[in-house]
Scaffold this motif. Structure first.
Motif, PDB file in Angstrom:
ATOM      1  N   LEU A  74       0.831  -1.206   0.000  1.00 48.05           N
ATOM      2  CA  LEU A  74       0.000   0.000   0.000  1.00 48.05           C
ATOM      3  C   LEU A  74       0.864   1.254   0.000  1.00 48.05           C
ATOM      4  CD1 LEU A  74      -2.831  -1.019   2.499  1.00 48.05           C
ATOM      5  CD2 LEU A  74      -2.949  -0.911   0.018  1.00 48.05           C
ATOM      6  N   LEU A  75       1.948   1.240   0.769  1.00 44.97           N
ATOM      7  CA  LEU A  75       2.849   2.390   0.795  1.00 44.97           C
ATOM      8  C   LEU A  75       3.483   2.620  -0.578  1.00 44.97           C
ATOM      9  CD1 LEU A  75       4.691   2.014   4.236  1.00 44.97           C
ATOM     10  CD2 LEU A  75       2.782   3.531   3.651  1.00 44.97           C
ATOM     11  N   VAL A  76       3.857   1.533  -1.248  1.00 45.53           N
ATOM     12  CA  VAL A  76       4.435   1.642  -2.592  1.00 45.53           C
ATOM     13  C   VAL A  76       3.394   2.192  -3.569  1.00 45.53           C
ATOM     14  CG1 VAL A  76       5.318   0.328  -4.561  1.00 45.53           C
ATOM     15  CG2 VAL A  76       6.148  -0.169  -2.259  1.00 45.53           C
ATOM     16  N   SER A  77       2.150   1.718  -3.461  1.00 46.24           N
ATOM     17  CA  SER A  77       1.102   2.190  -4.369  1.00 46.24           C
ATOM     18  C   SER A  77       0.862   3.692  -4.199  1.00 46.24           C
ATOM     19  CB  SER A  77      -0.194   1.410  -4.138  1.00 46.24           C
ATOM     20  OG  SER A  77      -0.793   1.772  -2.913  1.00 46.24           O
ATOM     21  N   TYR A  78       0.911   4.160  -2.962  1.00 44.12           N
ATOM     22  CA  TYR A  78       0.704   5.593  -2.744  1.00 44.12           C
ATOM     23  C   TYR A  78       1.921   6.416  -3.152  1.00 44.12           C
ATOM     24  CZ  TYR A  78      -3.903   5.094  -0.830  1.00 44.12           C
ATOM     25  OH  TYR A  78      -5.239   4.833  -0.715  1.00 44.12           O
ATOM     26  N   ALA A  79       3.086   5.817  -3.105  1.00 42.47           N
ATOM     27  CA  ALA A  79       4.273   6.501  -3.618  1.00 42.47           C
ATOM     28  C   ALA A  79       4.149   6.682  -5.134  1.00 42.47           C
ATOM     29  CB  ALA A  79       5.525   5.692  -3.282  1.00 42.47           C
ATOM     30  N   VAL A  80       3.638   5.649  -5.814  1.00 41.50           N
ATOM     31  CA  VAL A  80       3.408   5.731  -7.270  1.00 41.50           C
ATOM     32  C   VAL A  80       2.359   6.798  -7.578  1.00 41.50           C
ATOM     33  CG1 VAL A  80       2.528   4.480  -9.286  1.00 41.50           C
ATOM     34  CG2 VAL A  80       4.062   3.333  -7.669  1.00 41.50           C
ATOM     35  N   ILE A  81       1.296   6.825  -6.769  1.00 47.42           N
ATOM     36  CA  ILE A  81       0.240   7.820  -6.964  1.00 47.42           C
ATOM     37  C   ILE A  81       0.794   9.234  -6.801  1.00 47.42           C
ATOM     38  CG2 ILE A  81      -1.869   8.774  -5.946  1.00 47.42           C
ATOM     39  CD1 ILE A  81      -2.741   5.905  -5.346  1.00 47.42           C
ATOM     40  N   LEU A  82       1.572   9.457  -5.747  1.00 48.62           N
ATOM     41  CA  LEU A  82       2.155  10.783  -5.511  1.00 48.62           C
ATOM     42  C   LEU A  82       3.076  11.186  -6.658  1.00 48.62           C
ATOM     43  CD1 LEU A  82       3.013  10.622  -1.683  1.00 48.62           C
ATOM     44  CD2 LEU A  82       1.261  12.029  -2.782  1.00 48.62           C
ATOM     45  N   PHE A  83       3.832  10.226  -7.174  1.00 49.52           N
ATOM     46  CA  PHE A  83       4.736  10.509  -8.286  1.00 49.52           C
ATOM     47  C   PHE A  83       3.959  10.901  -9.538  1.00 49.52           C
ATOM     48  CE2 PHE A  83       7.369   9.125 -11.924  1.00 49.52           C
ATOM     49  CZ  PHE A  83       8.514   9.888 -11.679  1.00 49.52           C
ATOM     50  N   SER A  84       2.813  10.235  -9.762  1.00 53.05           N
ATOM     51  CA  SER A  84       2.014  10.510 -10.966  1.00 53.05           C
ATOM     52  C   SER A  84       1.258  11.839 -10.868  1.00 53.05           C
ATOM     53  CB  SER A  84       1.033   9.367 -11.215  1.00 53.05           C
ATOM     54  OG  SER A  84       0.046   9.334 -10.214  1.00 53.05           O
ATOM     55  N   LEU A  85       1.073  12.350  -9.656  1.00 51.71           N
ATOM     56  CA  LEU A  85       0.308  13.585  -9.477  1.00 51.71           C
ATOM     57  C   LEU A  85       1.026  14.812 -10.016  1.00 51.71           C
ATOM     58  CD1 LEU A  85      -1.273  13.231  -5.899  1.00 51.71           C
ATOM     59  CD2 LEU A  85      -2.460  13.281  -8.094  1.00 51.71           C
TER      60      LEU A  85
END
Length: 311
Positions: free
Chosen positions: A213-224
């Protein structure tokens, strides 16, 4: 191997054996439990009465999460509240096993629901053009089925091994509830392999999913970084709610189960936070941080007041 248990009931020591402390605990837990049930059911009612929100996967999952929170705390809190009124707190062997099963089936299902909610946010932010085709009603239904199945399998594995343990001597549990590690201390056999199973079936799974989950949110933050300022603000607000709920759920879970069966003085506080307070905080986080949920709750309450006045 047949169950060789000669113990028909367990004695729970509770949070404290001090009568004054028990009175305080009674008032606090009763208030928190009532607030938890009302808060979670309010979210369920507000979203299910709003067709637009219920049609959104994110809010569909939120309804399910709220129901799980209400059920999870209901498997622990009522017994704890009643026990505060008695000097001697007992629970039957069967009741103890039922409490272990109920606590783990709801928490196991919640792990999968939180994962589904994270995936929903990932698709919405990272693949917005394909969101409606990916997060379709069929997939949402499948994910809920997986949540219940996963929770049941997780819990039944714990229960099957627990009922194999022979309890033939001490029956005093230094806790306010029946759980795996407190029961291991009372078993009349070597529990080393069982403690490894608990770590694998609860602790390591929590660590693995929490890391994902932490990795998925890191990906989300990067894509923002490619989104507009308004889009970033809205996405961060929605994701911030979910991250807060994930942290509140997984950190105590990891602390409780991803370690050897040793006792700490604050174990009961951590378990109380995990089973009693977290289900209360979840609806508060979503209600105050999410504008759509806040508006839906306001409309739902207004509708309830109108109906009560007309009656």
């Amino acid at each position: 191997m047949q169950n060789q248990s000669f113990v028909t009931e367990f004695v729970l020591l509770g949070i404290s054996q001090n009568p004054d402390v028990q009175k305080i605990v009674f008032v606090i837990v009763l208030f928190v439990y009532i607030a938890t049930i009302c808060g979670n059911l309010l979210i369920v009612g507000a979203i299910t009465s709003n067709a637009a929100l219920l049609g959104s996967p994110m809010y569909f999952f939120l309804v399910f999460l709220s129901l799980l929170d209400a059920c999870h705390t209901s498997s622990i809190a009522p017994k704890m509240i009643i026990d505060c009124l008695y000097e001697k707190k007992t629970i039957s062997y069967r009741g103890c096993m039922m409490q272990v099963f109920a606590g783990h089936i709801f928490s196991g299902a919640e792990v999968i629901v939180l994962t589904a909610m994270a995936y929903d946010r990932y698709v919405a932010i990272c693949k917005p053009l394909h969101y409606s085709s990916i997060m379709n009603p069929r997939l949402c239904g499948i994910l809920m089925g997986v949540a219940w199945t996963g929770g049941f399998l997780h819990s039944i594995i714990q229960l099957i091994f627990t009922i194999q343990l022979p309890f033939c001597g001490p029956n005093i549990i230094d806790h306010f509830m029946c759980d795996l590690y407190p029961l291991l201390k009372l078993a009349c056999t070597d529990t080393y392999m069982f403690s490894l199973l608990v770590v694998a079936n609860s602790g390591l799974i929590c660590i693995l999913i929490f890391s994902m989950l932490l990795v998925s949110y890191a990906v989300i933050l990067f894509s923002l970084r490619n989104h507009s300022t308004e889009g970033q603000r809205k996405a961060l607000s929605t994701c911030g709610c979910h991250v807060a709920v994930v942290v509140l759920f997984f950190i105590p879970c990891i602390f409780e189960y991803a370690r050897p069966p040793v006792s700490f003085s604050f174990d009961k506080i951590v378990e109380m936070f995990y089973t009693i307070l977290t289900p209360l905080l979840n609806p508060l986080i979503y209600a105050f941080r999410n504008k759509e949920v806040k508006n839906a709750i306001t409309k739902f309450c207004s509708r309830l007041m109108t109906v009560s006045v007309e009656k």
